[in-house]
Scaffold this motif. Structure first.
Motif, PDB file in Angstrom:
ATOM      1  N   ASP A   1       0.860  -1.186   0.000  1.00 52.84           N
ATOM      2  CA  ASP A   1       0.000   0.000   0.000  1.00 52.84           C
ATOM      3  C   ASP A   1       0.898   1.238   0.000  1.00 52.84           C
ATOM      4  OD1 ASP A   1      -2.227   1.618   0.086  1.00 52.84           O
ATOM      5  OD2 ASP A   1      -3.217   0.473   1.675  1.00 52.84           O
ATOM      6  N   GLY A   2       0.287   2.416  -0.100  1.00 57.96           N
ATOM      7  CA  GLY A   2       1.046   3.646  -0.184  1.00 57.96           C
ATOM      8  C   GLY A   2       1.975   3.855   1.005  1.00 57.96           C
ATOM      9  N   VAL A   3       3.175   4.402   0.746  1.00 55.72           N
ATOM     10  CA  VAL A   3       4.170   4.640   1.794  1.00 55.72           C
ATOM     11  C   VAL A   3       3.869   5.990   2.437  1.00 55.72           C
ATOM     12  CG1 VAL A   3       6.621   4.835   2.321  1.00 55.72           C
ATOM     13  CG2 VAL A   3       5.857   3.315   0.491  1.00 55.72           C
ATOM     14  N   TYR A   4       3.570   5.969   3.733  1.00 52.84           N
ATOM     15  CA  TYR A   4       3.084   7.170   4.414  1.00 52.84           C
ATOM     16  C   TYR A   4       4.133   7.807   5.322  1.00 52.84           C
ATOM     17  CZ  TYR A   4      -0.508  10.245   6.334  1.00 52.84           C
ATOM     18  OH  TYR A   4      -1.254  11.348   6.674  1.00 52.84           O
ATOM     19  N   ALA A   5       5.135   7.058   5.765  1.00 51.01           N
ATOM     20  CA  ALA A   5       6.129   7.589   6.714  1.00 51.01           C
ATOM     21  C   ALA A   5       7.486   6.959   6.460  1.00 51.01           C
ATOM     22  CB  ALA A   5       5.690   7.335   8.158  1.00 51.01           C
ATOM     23  N   ILE A   6       8.541   7.755   6.641  1.00 51.81           N
ATOM     24  CA  ILE A   6       9.927   7.306   6.493  1.00 51.81           C
ATOM     25  C   ILE A   6      10.715   7.796   7.702  1.00 51.81           C
ATOM     26  CG2 ILE A   6      12.066   7.695   5.207  1.00 51.81           C
ATOM     27  CD1 ILE A   6      10.514   7.661   2.654  1.00 51.81           C
ATOM     28  N   ALA A   7      11.627   6.953   8.214  1.00 52.94           N
ATOM     29  CA  ALA A   7      12.491   7.351   9.328  1.00 52.94           C
ATOM     30  C   ALA A   7      13.923   6.943   9.025  1.00 52.94           C
ATOM     31  CB  ALA A   7      12.026   6.700  10.636  1.00 52.94           C
ATOM     32  N   LYS A   8      14.850   7.898   9.137  1.00 56.55           N
ATOM     33  CA  LYS A   8      16.280   7.624   8.952  1.00 56.55           C
ATOM     34  C   LYS A   8      16.880   7.112  10.254  1.00 56.55           C
ATOM     35  CE  LYS A   8      17.096  11.841   7.826  1.00 56.55           C
ATOM     36  NZ  LYS A   8      17.715  13.118   7.409  1.00 56.55           N
TER      37      LYS A   8
ATOM     38  N   ARG B   1      20.584   2.114   6.929  1.00 55.95           N
ATOM     39  CA  ARG B   1      19.338   1.598   7.503  1.00 55.95           C
ATOM     40  C   ARG B   1      18.223   2.627   7.378  1.00 55.95           C
ATOM     41  NH1 ARG B   1      19.384  -2.075  12.636  1.00 55.95           N
ATOM     42  NH2 ARG B   1      17.785  -3.031  11.339  1.00 55.95           N
ATOM     43  N   LEU B   2      17.043   2.125   7.053  1.00 50.09           N
ATOM     44  CA  LEU B   2      15.866   2.962   6.850  1.00 50.09           C
ATOM     45  C   LEU B   2      14.628   2.192   7.281  1.00 50.09           C
ATOM     46  CD1 LEU B   2      14.803   5.675   5.346  1.00 50.09           C
ATOM     47  CD2 LEU B   2      14.279   4.105   3.474  1.00 50.09           C
ATOM     48  N   ALA B   3      13.672   2.902   7.854  1.00 49.23           N
ATOM     49  CA  ALA B   3      12.378   2.302   8.192  1.00 49.23           C
ATOM     50  C   ALA B   3      11.287   3.047   7.443  1.00 49.23           C
ATOM     51  CB  ALA B   3      12.127   2.367   9.698  1.00 49.23           C
ATOM     52  N   SER B   4      10.282   2.326   7.007  1.00 50.84           N
ATOM     53  CA  SER B   4       9.154   2.941   6.298  1.00 50.84           C
ATOM     54  C   SER B   4       7.855   2.306   6.760  1.00 50.84           C
ATOM     55  CB  SER B   4       9.313   2.797   4.782  1.00 50.84           C
ATOM     56  OG  SER B   4       9.319   1.426   4.411  1.00 50.84           O
ATOM     57  N   GLY B   5       6.800   3.105   6.791  1.00 52.01           N
ATOM     58  CA  GLY B   5       5.481   2.613   7.187  1.00 52.01           C
ATOM     59  C   GLY B   5       4.455   2.926   6.124  1.00 52.01           C
ATOM     60  N   SER B   6       3.497   2.032   5.929  1.00 53.00           N
ATOM     61  CA  SER B   6       2.535   2.186   4.840  1.00 53.00           C
ATOM     62  C   SER B   6       1.121   2.335   5.377  1.00 53.00           C
ATOM     63  CB  SER B   6       2.618   0.989   3.891  1.00 53.00           C
ATOM     64  OG  SER B   6       2.251  -0.207   4.557  1.00 53.00           O
ATOM     65  N   CYS B   7       0.201   2.543   4.453  1.00 54.93           N
ATOM     66  CA  CYS B   7      -1.189   2.809   4.808  1.00 54.93           C
ATOM     67  C   CYS B   7      -1.945   1.559   5.256  1.00 54.93           C
ATOM     68  CB  CYS B   7      -1.916   3.436   3.621  1.00 54.93           C
ATOM     69  SG  CYS B   7      -1.221   5.012   3.093  1.00 54.93           S
ATOM     70  N   ASP B   8      -1.343   0.382   5.090  1.00 53.49           N
ATOM     71  CA  ASP B   8      -1.991  -0.849   5.554  1.00 53.49           C
ATOM     72  C   ASP B   8      -1.462  -1.307   6.908  1.00 53.49           C
ATOM     73  OD1 ASP B   8       0.508  -1.626   4.791  1.00 53.49           O
ATOM     74  OD2 ASP B   8      -0.136  -3.210   3.414  1.00 53.49           O
TER      75      ASP B   8
ATOM     76  N   VAL C   1       3.151  12.236  -3.511  1.00 53.17           N
ATOM     77  CA  VAL C   1       4.286  11.983  -2.633  1.00 53.17           C
ATOM     78  C   VAL C   1       3.878  12.313  -1.201  1.00 53.17           C
ATOM     79  CG1 VAL C   1       6.690  12.522  -2.150  1.00 53.17           C
ATOM     80  CG2 VAL C   1       5.858  12.541  -4.510  1.00 53.17           C
ATOM     81  N   PHE C   2       3.871  11.297  -0.325  1.00 53.71           N
ATOM     82  CA  PHE C   2       3.452  11.472   1.059  1.00 53.71           C
ATOM     83  C   PHE C   2       4.610  11.862   1.981  1.00 53.71           C
ATOM     84  CE2 PHE C   2      -0.154   8.263   0.256  1.00 53.71           C
ATOM     85  CZ  PHE C   2      -1.038   9.285  -0.047  1.00 53.71           C
ATOM     86  N   CYS C   3       5.822  11.390   1.691  1.00 55.40           N
ATOM     87  CA  CYS C   3       6.935  11.630   2.612  1.00 55.40           C
ATOM     88  C   CYS C   3       8.245  11.727   1.835  1.00 55.40           C
ATOM     89  CB  CYS C   3       7.020  10.527   3.677  1.00 55.40           C
ATOM     90  SG  CYS C   3       7.025   8.853   2.991  1.00 55.40           S
ATOM     91  N   VAL C   4       9.136  12.568   2.322  1.00 56.82           N
ATOM     92  CA  VAL C   4      10.461  12.722   1.720  1.00 56.82           C
ATOM     93  C   VAL C   4      11.505  12.766   2.834  1.00 56.82           C
ATOM     94  CG1 VAL C   4       9.715  13.905  -0.383  1.00 56.82           C
ATOM     95  CG2 VAL C   4      10.199  15.235   1.671  1.00 56.82           C
ATOM     96  N   SER C   5      12.740  12.439   2.472  1.00 61.32           N
ATOM     97  CA  SER C   5      13.832  12.477   3.450  1.00 61.32           C
ATOM     98  C   SER C   5      15.139  12.684   2.720  1.00 61.32           C
ATOM     99  CB  SER C   5      13.869  11.174   4.258  1.00 61.32           C
ATOM    100  OG  SER C   5      14.869  11.219   5.248  1.00 61.32           O
TER     101      SER C   5
ATOM    102  N   SER D   1      12.000   9.266  -1.337  1.00 63.08           N
ATOM    103  CA  SER D   1      10.602   9.705  -1.406  1.00 63.08           C
ATOM    104  C   SER D   1       9.684   8.495  -1.356  1.00 63.08           C
ATOM    105  CB  SER D   1      10.351  10.501  -2.692  1.00 63.08           C
ATOM    106  OG  SER D   1      10.482   9.685  -3.846  1.00 63.08           O
ATOM    107  N   GLY D   2       8.616   8.605  -0.571  1.00 64.33           N
ATOM    108  CA  GLY D   2       7.607   7.558  -0.491  1.00 64.33           C
ATOM    109  C   GLY D   2       6.300   8.071  -1.051  1.00 64.33           C
ATOM    110  N   SER D   3       5.683   7.310  -1.924  1.00 66.64           N
ATOM    111  CA  SER D   3       4.507   7.806  -2.629  1.00 66.64           C
ATOM    112  C   SER D   3       3.351   6.811  -2.596  1.00 66.64           C
ATOM    113  CB  SER D   3       4.863   8.169  -4.076  1.00 66.64           C
ATOM    114  OG  SER D   3       5.582   7.140  -4.698  1.00 66.64           O
ATOM    115  N   GLU D   4       2.269   7.239  -3.217  1.00 66.38           N
ATOM    116  CA  GLU D   4       0.995   6.532  -3.102  1.00 66.38           C
ATOM    117  C   GLU D   4       1.009   5.161  -3.755  1.00 66.38           C
ATOM    118  OE1 GLU D   4      -3.567   8.126  -3.511  1.00 66.38           O
ATOM    119  OE2 GLU D   4      -2.194   8.512  -5.144  1.00 66.38           O
ATOM    120  N   GLU D   5       1.884   4.967  -4.772  1.00 65.93           N
ATOM    121  CA  GLU D   5       1.828   3.706  -5.519  1.00 65.93           C
ATOM    122  C   GLU D   5       2.780   2.653  -4.953  1.00 65.93           C
ATOM    123  OE1 GLU D   5       5.509   4.931  -6.776  1.00 65.93           O
ATOM    124  OE2 GLU D   5       3.731   6.106  -6.398  1.00 65.93           O
TER     125      GLU D   5
END
Length: 350
Positions: A44-51, A58-65, A302-306, A316-320
């Motif tokens: 699902d779309g990527v809504y959050a990114i954390a460095k 290392r990177l963490a990402s969270g999605s809409c699901d 684009v929901f999140c950038v870092s 960049s994390g986006s809807e697709e």
């Protein structure tokens, strides 16, 4: 071999140098390849990114699901996936040591995950809130973090109740960020179009400013402790000095739809923004217009950038469902040089 540098013998020297500089500039744009690669694991779309605060890879990402993915950027691979929340993952952040990942979601729960182990199945700690959390950020040197929902709550990692709460008229706060230099100062954005400042050592908020439209995200300048930039619904970004909120230091224009997220480079001289118009842009802090715009045919909102901690790449994390990696400087070569690239490099510098 001695050369006579008498200007009268070289009447075309200035036009020749101008043409060489022009050709070099054109070649930089011709050979610009900003897109590096993408990371695919979300459904699902990527809504959050954390460095990660101490590791570049290392990177963490969270999605809409509700899924969280841990990435190894050097290998461009997903190390593990976690079914963390029911509903959106609204916010992610690492603690100051990088050993724990904190996440919040639509299920009104703060979860802490130990990321030092290879397999992450259960959270090391959970805190149940009273309303949906919209964002989270961790203190840069202490074991405390802040969440935003109907109010700003400051939590100790070892306690299940907030140690301090702030509210200032807004029904909902959208985001919260700790200052990386003045570590006890935090800023929040509200649904009532406000940007408010707080000092966690005090009992009352410090000051606030009301804009014409809602601010979606905010980021502090890591090198200039007093300055922050706000990503607004009115397609602009506003840079403020927290000591004087009555006017913006600069208004950054170029997006054509709402700006959803922004992040500073580690140098503090530029920042990147992501927008509902399906583009990401790079702005110098002292300019009103962007120096670069990136987009692809498949990239959606684009929901999140870092900005990477070495200042070389953008994420960049986006809807697709994709996370994309971009060069901060589009014409820079990365990786091992090929013979053709060496030739082009010598042409551009000649």
């Amino acid at each position: 071999l001695r050369r006579n540098v008498d200007p009268s013998l070289h009447p075309l020297e200035a036009p020749r140098e101008y043409q060489r500089a022009l050709n070099a500039t054109k070649l930089e744009r011709v050979f610009a390849k900003p897109f590096v690669g993408d990371l695919r694991a979300h459904a699902d779309g990527v809504y959050a990114i954390a460095k990660h605060p101490t590791s570049l890879s290392r990177l963490a990402s969270g999605s809409c699901d509700g899924q969280i993915c841990m990435w190894n950027l050097s290998k461009r691979s997903c190390e593990c996936t976690i079914d963390a929340h029911s509903g959106f993952v609204r916010g992610l952040c690492f603690d100051h040591s990088g050993s724990r990942l904190l996440s919040v979601g639509d299920d009104q729960i703060v979860k802490m995950w130990s990321v030092d182990s290879d397999v992450i199945s259960q959270p090391s700690n959970t805190i149940l809130g009273n309303s949906v959390f919209n964002g989270i950020d961790h203190h840069r040197s202490k074991g405390i973090f802040a969440t935003c929902s109907t109010q700003i709550d400051v939590w100790d990692e070892e306690k299940s109740e907030p140690i301090r709460s702030f509210s200032w008229g807004s029904e909902t706060t959208n985001s919260v960020k700790f200052n990386p230099v003045e570590k006890n100062i935090l800023v929040s954005t509200g649904s009532d179009r406000t940007i408010a400042l707080y000092d966690i050592r005090g009992a009352a908020p410090l000051k606030k400013v009301v804009l014409e439209m809602r601010t979606n995200s905010i980021c502090w300048n890591p090198m200039e402790a007093f300055n922050f930039t706000a990503a607004n619904e009115d397609t602009n970004l506003y840079t403020f000095d927290m000591r004087r909120l009555d006017r913006a230091l600069n208004v950054h224009k170029d997006h054509v739809m709402a700006v959803l997220d922004c992040d500073y480079s580690p140098t503090g001289r530029e920042f990147v923004s992501g927008s509902y118009d399906k583009t990401i842009r790079i702005f110098p802090i002292d300019k009103g217009h962007s120096r670069e715009v990136y987009h692809t045919k498949r990239m959606q909102r684009v929901f999140c950038v870092s900005w990477s901690a070495d200042s070389r790449f953008l994420l960049s994390g986006s809807e697709e469902t994709n996370i994309r990696i971009w060069k901060a400087n589009a014409s820079n070569d990365s990786g091992q040089f090929q013979p053709g690239k060496k030739l082009r490099g010598s042409m551009t510098t000649s």
